[in-house]
Design a protein around this motif. Sequence first.
Motif, PDB file in Angstrom:
ATOM      1  N   MET A 165     -42.878 -19.157 -25.083  1.00 18.33           N
ATOM      2  CA  MET A 165     -42.729 -17.975 -24.739  1.00 18.33           C
ATOM      3  C   MET A 165     -43.557 -17.942 -23.408  1.00 18.33           C
ATOM      4  O   MET A 165     -44.760 -17.736 -23.498  1.00 18.33           O
ATOM      5  CB  MET A 165     -42.737 -16.778 -25.758  1.00 18.33           C
ATOM      6  N   LEU A 166     -43.443 -17.348 -22.327  1.00 20.52           N
ATOM      7  CA  LEU A 166     -43.679 -16.471 -21.398  1.00 20.52           C
ATOM      8  C   LEU A 166     -44.525 -14.877 -22.072  1.00 20.52           C
ATOM      9  O   LEU A 166     -43.362 -14.223 -22.293  1.00 20.52           O
ATOM     10  CB  LEU A 166     -43.022 -16.372 -20.154  1.00 20.52           C
ATOM     11  N   ARG A 167     -45.478 -14.923 -21.929  1.00 20.17           N
ATOM     12  CA  ARG A 167     -46.276 -13.773 -22.753  1.00 20.17           C
ATOM     13  C   ARG A 167     -45.624 -12.461 -21.393  1.00 20.17           C
ATOM     14  O   ARG A 167     -45.159 -12.362 -20.296  1.00 20.17           O
ATOM     15  CB  ARG A 167     -47.198 -13.438 -22.431  1.00 20.17           C
ATOM     16  N   LYS A 168     -45.401 -11.029 -21.780  1.00 21.30           N
ATOM     17  CA  LYS A 168     -45.413 -10.064 -21.152  1.00 21.30           C
ATOM     18  C   LYS A 168     -46.439  -9.760 -20.404  1.00 21.30           C
ATOM     19  O   LYS A 168     -47.243  -8.012 -20.322  1.00 21.30           O
ATOM     20  CB  LYS A 168     -44.709  -8.881 -21.972  1.00 21.30           C
ATOM     21  N   ASP A 169     -47.745 -10.163 -20.964  1.00 21.35           N
ATOM     22  CA  ASP A 169     -49.033  -9.574 -20.449  1.00 21.35           C
ATOM     23  C   ASP A 169     -49.519 -11.285 -19.613  1.00 21.35           C
ATOM     24  O   ASP A 169     -49.124 -12.406 -19.835  1.00 21.35           O
ATOM     25  CB  ASP A 169     -50.147  -9.465 -21.831  1.00 21.35           C
ATOM     26  N   ALA A 170     -50.690 -10.733 -18.802  1.00 21.38           N
ATOM     27  CA  ALA A 170     -51.065 -11.629 -17.644  1.00 21.38           C
ATOM     28  C   ALA A 170     -52.046 -12.218 -18.722  1.00 21.38           C
ATOM     29  O   ALA A 170     -52.849 -11.580 -19.416  1.00 21.38           O
ATOM     30  CB  ALA A 170     -51.909 -10.861 -16.518  1.00 21.38           C
ATOM     31  N   TYR A 171     -52.684 -13.559 -18.538  1.00 18.79           N
ATOM     32  CA  TYR A 171     -53.866 -14.046 -19.003  1.00 18.79           C
ATOM     33  C   TYR A 171     -55.311 -13.970 -18.384  1.00 18.79           C
ATOM     34  O   TYR A 171     -55.329 -13.967 -17.255  1.00 18.79           O
ATOM     35  CB  TYR A 171     -53.861 -15.817 -19.225  1.00 18.79           C
ATOM     36  N   THR A 172     -55.944 -13.428 -19.067  1.00 18.12           N
ATOM     37  CA  THR A 172     -57.290 -12.656 -18.280  1.00 18.12           C
ATOM     38  C   THR A 172     -58.915 -13.385 -19.173  1.00 18.12           C
ATOM     39  O   THR A 172     -58.361 -13.234 -20.360  1.00 18.12           O
ATOM     40  CB  THR A 172     -57.445 -11.402 -18.574  1.00 18.12           C
ATOM     41  N   ALA A 173     -59.744 -13.293 -18.949  1.00 18.04           N
ATOM     42  CA  ALA A 173     -60.698 -14.261 -19.324  1.00 18.04           C
ATOM     43  C   ALA A 173     -61.119 -13.575 -20.356  1.00 18.04           C
ATOM     44  O   ALA A 173     -61.457 -13.489 -21.451  1.00 18.04           O
ATOM     45  CB  ALA A 173     -61.757 -14.224 -18.161  1.00 18.04           C
ATOM     46  N   ILE A 174     -61.214 -12.102 -20.505  1.00 13.02           N
ATOM     47  CA  ILE A 174     -61.580 -10.924 -21.835  1.00 13.02           C
ATOM     48  C   ILE A 174     -60.794 -11.077 -23.080  1.00 13.02           C
ATOM     49  O   ILE A 174     -61.225 -11.512 -23.882  1.00 13.02           O
ATOM     50  CB  ILE A 174     -62.006  -9.992 -21.239  1.00 13.02           C
ATOM     51  N   HIS A 175     -59.533 -11.741 -23.054  1.00 15.26           N
ATOM     52  CA  HIS A 175     -58.457 -12.051 -23.773  1.00 15.26           C
ATOM     53  C   HIS A 175     -58.226 -13.165 -24.200  1.00 15.26           C
ATOM     54  O   HIS A 175     -57.612 -13.236 -24.807  1.00 15.26           O
ATOM     55  CB  HIS A 175     -58.040 -10.663 -23.242  1.00 15.26           C
ATOM     56  N   LEU A 176     -58.818 -14.392 -23.433  1.00 10.19           N
ATOM     57  CA  LEU A 176     -57.950 -15.561 -23.223  1.00 10.19           C
ATOM     58  C   LEU A 176     -57.939 -16.516 -24.267  1.00 10.19           C
ATOM     59  O   LEU A 176     -56.958 -17.090 -24.677  1.00 10.19           O
ATOM     60  CB  LEU A 176     -59.039 -16.426 -21.936  1.00 10.19           C
ATOM     61  N   GLU A 177     -58.807 -16.466 -25.168  1.00 10.42           N
ATOM     62  CA  GLU A 177     -59.111 -16.972 -26.359  1.00 10.42           C
ATOM     63  C   GLU A 177     -57.849 -16.916 -27.266  1.00 10.42           C
ATOM     64  O   GLU A 177     -57.311 -17.276 -27.556  1.00 10.42           O
ATOM     65  CB  GLU A 177     -60.567 -17.292 -27.141  1.00 10.42           C
ATOM     66  N   GLU A 178     -58.041 -15.257 -27.349  1.00  8.24           N
ATOM     67  CA  GLU A 178     -57.208 -15.213 -28.821  1.00  8.24           C
ATOM     68  C   GLU A 178     -55.747 -15.050 -27.826  1.00  8.24           C
ATOM     69  O   GLU A 178     -54.754 -15.276 -28.950  1.00  8.24           O
ATOM     70  CB  GLU A 178     -57.559 -13.632 -28.495  1.00  8.24           C
ATOM     71  N   GLN A 179     -55.238 -15.110 -26.738  1.00  4.16           N
ATOM     72  CA  GLN A 179     -54.448 -15.279 -26.298  1.00  4.16           C
ATOM     73  C   GLN A 179     -53.262 -16.226 -26.624  1.00  4.16           C
ATOM     74  O   GLN A 179     -52.522 -16.883 -26.510  1.00  4.16           O
ATOM     75  CB  GLN A 179     -53.909 -15.173 -24.673  1.00  4.16           C
ATOM     76  N   LEU A 180     -54.736 -17.855 -26.262  1.00  2.00           N
ATOM     77  CA  LEU A 180     -54.314 -18.968 -26.415  1.00  2.00           C
ATOM     78  C   LEU A 180     -53.840 -19.342 -27.578  1.00  2.00           C
ATOM     79  O   LEU A 180     -52.982 -19.899 -28.340  1.00  2.00           O
ATOM     80  CB  LEU A 180     -55.319 -19.926 -25.207  1.00  2.00           C
TER      81      LEU A 180
END
Length: 267
Positions: A165-180
Amino acid sequence: MNRCTLLFALLLVSGIAHAGFDQSHASWNSLLHDYVVVAPDGLSSRVRYAGLLANRAKLNSYLDEVSNVTAAEYNSWPRRERLAFLINAYNAYTIALVLSKYPSLHSIRDLGSIFESPWKIKFDHLFGSLHDLEFIDHSMIRAPGHFDEPRVHFALVCASVGCPMLRKDAYTAIHLEEQLEDGLRRFLSDRTRNRFDPTKQELQVSSIFRWYHDDFAKGHQASGSVTSLLRQHADDLADVARERDVIRNQQFEIEYLPYDWSLNDAK
């Protein structure tokens, strides 16, 4: 102009001059929020390409931000900022590629030809040169020693129903670990793409695990293999306790499912 006012003005100009790239990816985040439609179960998404086409200027503005980043600037960033930047750039350029022929296509593969795949069409400007999606993926993200992060395969989106899925939020350094990690778990929990068949004692998984087998052998949590990674995520792959135990104990055969290349269009 007094000295204090002059000093403030100089600091303001200096701050603007060195502001650099927006690491929050705010403009891309806004587009995702407006044009990505997440399924009710939260495990897949579709894209409102018609809406994006009508608002192409906003997408182009973000891609201009991306293309204005120099190699020196990129190389000065911490690892997570670099990886988030490349994931967002890849996904944004993929959408731009689809929009170049939309609505006259049913799959991203319609953009290619016998002699050239869509991932080798040079159209994205990065670090002062014209590149293709394969360059971002193979030569930057997956290049040995750069990131060694197989979870990117659940973050990079190929504009197809079969892809993560394409997320509804951009990937960012601060949240990258939890997003991946979230992307991996959502993908594994989607029974249309990964499921256990108890009648065959067979774990049926996406072809992504076959195509990028070597990446999973050297990356996340030192998994060592696709099989080991799947065992670690038994709770995501099965809904019944007995089936989860079978997966944890590696009492299964792996079957790779056909990949659905139809466009992930939210018409």
